[in-house]
Design a protein around this motif. Structure first.
Motif, PDB file in Angstrom:
ATOM      1  N   LYS A 164      -4.246   2.783   0.367  1.00 59.44           N
ATOM      2  CA  LYS A 164      -4.806   2.061  -0.651  1.00 59.44           C
ATOM      3  C   LYS A 164      -3.861   1.459  -1.328  1.00 59.44           C
ATOM      4  O   LYS A 164      -2.507   1.297  -1.570  1.00 59.44           O
ATOM      5  CB  LYS A 164      -5.212   3.545  -2.242  1.00 59.44           C
ATOM      6  CG  LYS A 164      -4.880   2.291  -3.506  1.00 59.44           C
ATOM      7  CD  LYS A 164      -4.836   3.693  -4.676  1.00 59.44           C
ATOM      8  CE  LYS A 164      -4.967   3.341  -5.431  1.00 59.44           C
ATOM      9  NZ  LYS A 164      -4.819   3.993  -6.921  1.00 59.44           N
ATOM     10  N   ASP A 202      -1.092   4.120  -9.821  1.00 58.58           N
ATOM     11  CA  ASP A 202      -1.687   4.873  -8.203  1.00 58.58           C
ATOM     12  C   ASP A 202      -1.112   5.821  -7.257  1.00 58.58           C
ATOM     13  O   ASP A 202      -1.785   6.246  -6.435  1.00 58.58           O
ATOM     14  CB  ASP A 202      -1.138   3.502  -7.486  1.00 58.58           C
ATOM     15  CG  ASP A 202      -2.059   2.196  -8.419  1.00 58.58           C
ATOM     16  OD1 ASP A 202      -3.484   2.339  -8.545  1.00 58.58           O
ATOM     17  OD2 ASP A 202      -1.734   0.699  -8.786  1.00 58.58           O
ATOM     18  N   MET A 203       0.129   5.719  -7.939  1.00 59.30           N
ATOM     19  CA  MET A 203       0.818   6.995  -6.864  1.00 59.30           C
ATOM     20  C   MET A 203       2.068   7.366  -7.732  1.00 59.30           C
ATOM     21  O   MET A 203       2.421   6.819  -8.493  1.00 59.30           O
ATOM     22  CB  MET A 203       0.967   6.551  -5.931  1.00 59.30           C
ATOM     23  CG  MET A 203       2.005   6.792  -4.531  1.00 59.30           C
ATOM     24  SD  MET A 203       2.788   5.710  -3.356  1.00 59.30           S
ATOM     25  CE  MET A 203       3.641   7.182  -2.499  1.00 59.30           C
ATOM     26  N   VAL A 243       3.353   3.066  -9.689  1.00 61.57           N
ATOM     27  CA  VAL A 243       4.252   4.720  -9.442  1.00 61.57           C
ATOM     28  C   VAL A 243       5.179   4.521 -10.546  1.00 61.57           C
ATOM     29  O   VAL A 243       5.929   4.190 -11.096  1.00 61.57           O
ATOM     30  CB  VAL A 243       5.217   4.048  -8.311  1.00 61.57           C
ATOM     31  CG1 VAL A 243       5.718   5.597  -7.788  1.00 61.57           C
ATOM     32  CG2 VAL A 243       4.409   2.969  -6.751  1.00 61.57           C
ATOM     33  N   VAL A 271      -1.020  -0.046  -4.399  1.00 56.36           N
ATOM     34  CA  VAL A 271      -0.399   0.632  -4.879  1.00 56.36           C
ATOM     35  C   VAL A 271       0.150  -0.740  -5.564  1.00 56.36           C
ATOM     36  O   VAL A 271       1.438  -1.599  -5.480  1.00 56.36           O
ATOM     37  CB  VAL A 271       0.947   1.257  -4.793  1.00 56.36           C
ATOM     38  CG1 VAL A 271       1.872   2.118  -5.607  1.00 56.36           C
ATOM     39  CG2 VAL A 271      -0.209   2.531  -3.671  1.00 56.36           C
ATOM     40  N   ALA A 288       5.295  -4.689  -7.834  1.00 55.39           N
ATOM     41  CA  ALA A 288       4.856  -3.105  -8.600  1.00 55.39           C
ATOM     42  C   ALA A 288       5.421  -3.063  -9.485  1.00 55.39           C
ATOM     43  O   ALA A 288       6.744  -3.098  -9.925  1.00 55.39           O
ATOM     44  CB  ALA A 288       5.061  -2.119  -7.422  1.00 55.39           C
ATOM     45  N   ASN A 318       0.635  -1.095   0.436  1.00 50.68           N
ATOM     46  CA  ASN A 318       0.255  -0.110   0.539  1.00 50.68           C
ATOM     47  C   ASN A 318       0.909   1.057   0.424  1.00 50.68           C
ATOM     48  O   ASN A 318       2.050   1.016  -0.126  1.00 50.68           O
ATOM     49  CB  ASN A 318      -1.028   0.046   1.153  1.00 50.68           C
ATOM     50  CG  ASN A 318      -0.024  -0.223   2.903  1.00 50.68           C
ATOM     51  OD1 ASN A 318       0.842   0.055   3.048  1.00 50.68           O
ATOM     52  ND2 ASN A 318      -0.843  -0.766   3.147  1.00 50.68           N
ATOM     53  N   GLY A 319       0.524   2.182  -0.412  1.00 51.89           N
ATOM     54  CA  GLY A 319       0.304   3.300  -0.250  1.00 51.89           C
ATOM     55  C   GLY A 319       1.480   3.836   1.132  1.00 51.89           C
ATOM     56  O   GLY A 319       2.917   4.160   0.992  1.00 51.89           O
TER      57      GLY A 319
END
Length: 373
Positions: free
Chosen positions: A37, A62-63, A42, A39, A358, A5-6
């Motif tokens: 959230k 997402d980020m 990125v 992620v 990710a 997550n973040g």
């Protein structure tokens, strides 16, 4: 593989550029979004512009991790007819987190100014303007021999054992015998209640930055097998670490300013610079501060630099630079874009080690507002 997550990516960023390094009133950190959230993608960018937000939406990001804070000044209203308002609406609508690492990334070891200094091939670099002093402590914990490695890892994984910029996992062991007598109410891991017990133990020592001492203590207590571990925490008067803004270093060989400028343009992938001073001078010692370097000209002069590389030099500051005889190259604020690929590479390596699932990308939007005609 784990979808992080973040918060977990912020923790990763904190290891690279701790928030404590940021200059006063610098609005770093979370700008928009929910860090809880999950992620999966990125994107790294220098600036958060409308084109960058549209790119993030298009690429299902997402980020966004930015160098320059998107919300630099407090908002009085959110008008959806303005560029800023449209950006905020799109970011919220598409559930995109925006997080900023600004002066903390400038100051951090390996951060923006170190990257720029490395690209210019500067040697024996140090900071120009001191901004942060870290005091150190020594932790000594007494551990039964068969638990030493478990406790050592707890120390090292939580910030202990770093000595200077190039050494980590530093510790010292002393072997001896520990003695203790548990009371009838105790719950000893080793030995019997009411009986004097002797155990082969190791005194495990390491240095700890003051800022993480509580975290390290907590981790050691959790990892230690004893109900009441013996731990010493000692303030060190002879060990402090200073960090600062900018970098100054020397070139391998001296050269003319004109030759240095040509090398600089190639190293930083730029076509033009503005120059203040005498172009016939010889350069050996170079100072660099990414971004706006106006307020630091006297610090740079005192450092003994032959030339100063920075961005956004004001007209009247240019006159001041001539008056103090400090040749200066205004290479533009946009040279800080070097942080994008740096963060991408570091995050990829650390995510692989942590088994995070990710994808990391850099923004392809050119955010320099200036065009030379």
């Amino acid at each position: 593989m784990k979808v992080a997550n973040g918060y977990e990516f912020v923790a990763m960023l904190e290891e690279i550029a701790p928030k404590k390094l940021a200059m006063e009133n610098d609005p770093i950190g979370l700008q928009i979004g929910d860090l809880s959230k999950k992620v999966r993608k990125v994107m790294f960018t220098l600036d958060v512009l409308e084109e960058v937000v549209e790119e993030a939406v298009r690429k299902n990001v997402d980020m966004i991790i930015a160098h320059h804070p998107f919300l630099f000044r407090p908002l009085k209203k959110i008008d959806m007819t303005t560029t800023e308002g449209r950006m905020i609406r799109k970011l919220i609508k598409h559930d995109i987190i925006v997080y900023a690492a600004h002066t903390n990334l400038d100051i951090a070891d390996g951060g923006v100014n170190d990257i720029l200094a490395k690209l210019l091939a500067l040697q024996n670099t140090t900071w120009i303007v001191p901004t942060h002093t870290e005091n150190y402590m020594k932790i000594a914990v007494y551990v039964p021999e068969d638990s030493v490695e478990h406790v050592r890892l707890a120390l090292m994984q939580n910030g202990a054992g770093k000595l200077g910029a190039e050494y980590e996992e530093c510790s010292f062991r002393t072997y001896g015998t520990g003695e203790f007598k548990p009371s009838k109410k105790a719950n000893p891991t080793i030995g019997e209640k009411g009986e004097l017990t002797s155990v082969g133990e190791v005194k495990l020592e390491a240095i700890v930055p003051h800022s993480v001492a509580d975290k390290v203590l907590k981790a050691v207590r959790i990892a230690h097998p004893y109900e009441e571990p013996a731990i010493d925490l000692i303030h060190l008067q002879n060990l402090k670490e200073q960090k600062g803004l900018g970098r100054i270093g020397t070139l391998k060989k001296e050269k003319s300013i004109e030759a240095f400028i040509e090398d600089l343009k190639g190293a930083l992938a730029i076509d033009h610079v503005r120059f203040i001073g005498d172009p016939s001078k010889i350069v050996k010692k170079v100072a660099i501060i990414g971004g706006d370097g106006n307020k630091f000209i006297h610090d740079v002069k005192r450092s003994g630099a032959d030339v100063y590389v920075t961005g956004d030099i004001y007209y009247h500051t240019g006159h001041d630079l001539l008056a103090i005889d400090l040749p200066t190259i205004d290479a533009g604020h946009n040279i800080e874009k070097v942080m994008k690929s740096y963060l991408k590479n570091v995050f990829e390596e650390r995510a692989e080690n942590l088994k995070y699932e990710a994808e990391f990308i850099v923004s392809e939007v050119h955010t320099d507002p200036f065009t030379f005609l």
